[in-house]
Scaffold this active site. Structure first.
Site, PDB file in Angstrom:
ATOM      1  N   GLY A 114       0.803  -1.211   0.096  1.00 43.83           N
ATOM      2  CA  GLY A 114       0.100   0.076  -0.071  1.00 43.83           C
ATOM      3  C   GLY A 114       0.608   1.160  -0.182  1.00 43.83           C
ATOM      4  O   GLY A 114       2.066   1.152   0.344  1.00 43.83           O
ATOM      5  N   CYS A 115      -0.008   2.371  -0.398  1.00 42.70           N
ATOM      6  CA  CYS A 115       1.094   3.585  -0.624  1.00 42.70           C
ATOM      7  C   CYS A 115       1.526   4.120   0.762  1.00 42.70           C
ATOM      8  O   CYS A 115       2.914   4.339   0.983  1.00 42.70           O
ATOM      9  CB  CYS A 115       0.246   4.585  -1.235  1.00 42.70           C
ATOM     10  SG  CYS A 115      -1.362   5.165  -0.568  1.00 42.70           S
ATOM     11  N   HIS A 116       0.484   4.264   1.846  1.00 41.49           N
ATOM     12  CA  HIS A 116       1.019   4.848   3.062  1.00 41.49           C
ATOM     13  C   HIS A 116       2.179   3.773   3.700  1.00 41.49           C
ATOM     14  O   HIS A 116       3.145   3.979   4.462  1.00 41.49           O
ATOM     15  CB  HIS A 116      -0.155   4.929   4.129  1.00 41.49           C
ATOM     16  CG  HIS A 116      -1.156   5.972   3.665  1.00 41.49           C
ATOM     17  ND1 HIS A 116      -0.614   7.367   3.755  1.00 41.49           N
ATOM     18  CD2 HIS A 116      -2.366   5.915   3.312  1.00 41.49           C
ATOM     19  CE1 HIS A 116      -1.934   7.999   3.374  1.00 41.49           C
ATOM     20  NE2 HIS A 116      -2.569   7.023   3.191  1.00 41.49           N
ATOM     21  N   ALA A 117       1.775   2.483   3.694  1.00 44.86           N
ATOM     22  CA  ALA A 117       2.548   1.429   4.118  1.00 44.86           C
ATOM     23  C   ALA A 117       3.875   1.447   3.618  1.00 44.86           C
ATOM     24  O   ALA A 117       4.752   1.187   4.303  1.00 44.86           O
ATOM     25  CB  ALA A 117       1.852  -0.065   3.747  1.00 44.86           C
ATOM     26  N   THR A 118       4.240   1.837   2.399  1.00 49.32           N
ATOM     27  CA  THR A 118       5.364   1.752   1.427  1.00 49.32           C
ATOM     28  C   THR A 118       6.221   2.736   2.251  1.00 49.32           C
ATOM     29  O   THR A 118       7.492   2.346   2.439  1.00 49.32           O
ATOM     30  CB  THR A 118       5.301   2.035   0.151  1.00 49.32           C
ATOM     31  OG1 THR A 118       4.523   1.394  -0.585  1.00 49.32           O
ATOM     32  CG2 THR A 118       6.388   2.274  -0.476  1.00 49.32           C
TER      33      THR A 118
END
Length: 315
Positions: A114-118
């Site tokens: 995921g974007c935030h997780a990245t």
């Protein structure tokens, strides 16, 4: 020539993948006409004729698409949230180490981060791996993103002529501390304490900054900012230009500001180690549609095909 199908090409992630792949001569894109793209039988046909299929779908639709796979040789790259902590799927963040790279290379099922997780994982995973913090460190993270990460509904709301004045301001969400990326952030990093996570959406299309703060007195050892910077630089050394630690003193080049849309349309991720020895902020800067979504998925495809990771990417 590998046959590639994008199931969900019309969404923000699928469209960016298509744009990156459209002019590549080493692959063949399998395409459905607009009147066929929702036909389950035609989708199943394309999936099973492909060598690699990207699932650019909502979670439930992605799970349903997996049931259409009958060809045992088809490799799936799932960009939804559905399988990011599924042990049967390789986690698609190759820069975290050889184990991640070879899991991708040898897998037929890959989950795209995921974007935030990245951004969070790019910072926190090596901090734990390198012994700078332990898995119970009381982490707080803030993530500022453009509105494209909210999908077609949010994009439409930001572009309406009579939109709410509230959209002119950055908006904090995930207020109950149950954001869907938290499970992934905790699981991949092996955290024992769930971080406080504050996502913020603002009035620009794409680009992202994730910030993780460190208090020196809570570190496992008496590390200086310079030592942390060097350890992270060594961790991400020689990663083909996708993830890079920016030089110390970057705040001077940035003139005291980091713009959250400065990596728009790029597929790389840069990490800044700033602050001072007592209070250190580490920033991951990238595009939520690039390394935070489509770029990462294309990296995984390149690994499966034996291409250089950056093939077709905008670095």
């Amino acid at each position: 020539m590998a046959k590639i199908f994008i199931d969900g090409k019309e969404g923000t992630t699928g469209l960016r993948i298509y744009e990156r792949l459209a002019n590549r001569s080493d692959i063949e894109l399998l395409l459905l006409s607009d009147d066929m793209r929702k036909d389950i039988n035609m989708r199943a046909k394309m999936i099973n004729e492909s060598d690699i299929t990207f699932l650019c779908l909502p979670d439930q639709a992605a799970l349903e698409a997996l049931t259409l796979v009958t060809n045992p040789n088809v490799r799936i790259i799932d960009t939804s949230t559905a399988n990011r902590t599924n042990p049967d799927f390789a986690y698609g963040f190759s820069e975290l180490g050889d184990e991640f790279y070879y899991n991708i290379k040898n897998s037929k099922r890959i989950s795209n981060p995921g974007c935030h997780a990245t951004g969070f994982i790019s910072i926190v995973y090596p901090l734990i791996k390198l012994g700078i913090i332990d898995a119970s460190y009381p982490l707080t993270a803030t993530s500022l993103t453009g509105y494209s990460g909210g999908g077609k509904g949010m994009i439409k709301s930001y572009n309406e002529n009579d939109r709410s004045i509230l959209l002119d301001s950055p908006r904090i969400y995930g207020l109950t501390q149950n954001h869907k990326h938290l499970k992934e952030m905790v699981g991949v990093c092996g955290l024992l304490t769930k971080p406080i996570f504050n996502p913020i959406v603002s009035d620009y299309y794409n680009g992202m900054i994730v910030t993780v703060g460190l208090h020196k007195k809570f570190l496992k050892e008496n590390f200086t900012k310079e030592e942390i910077h060097q350890k992270l630089s060594d961790f991400y050394n020689n990663k083909e230009g996708v993830v890079k630690i920016m030089p110390l003193g970057s705040e001077e080049a940035l003139e005291g500001f980091i713009a959250s849309n400065s990596y728009s349309d790029k597929d790389n991720l840069d990490i800044y180690v700033l602050g001072n020895d007592d209070n250190i902020n580490i920033y991951a800067c990238f595009d939520n549609l690039g390394k935070g979504a489509s770029g990462s998925a294309i990296e995984a495809m390149n690994i499966l095909l034996g291409c250089p990771i950056t093939t077709g990417l905008n670095i």
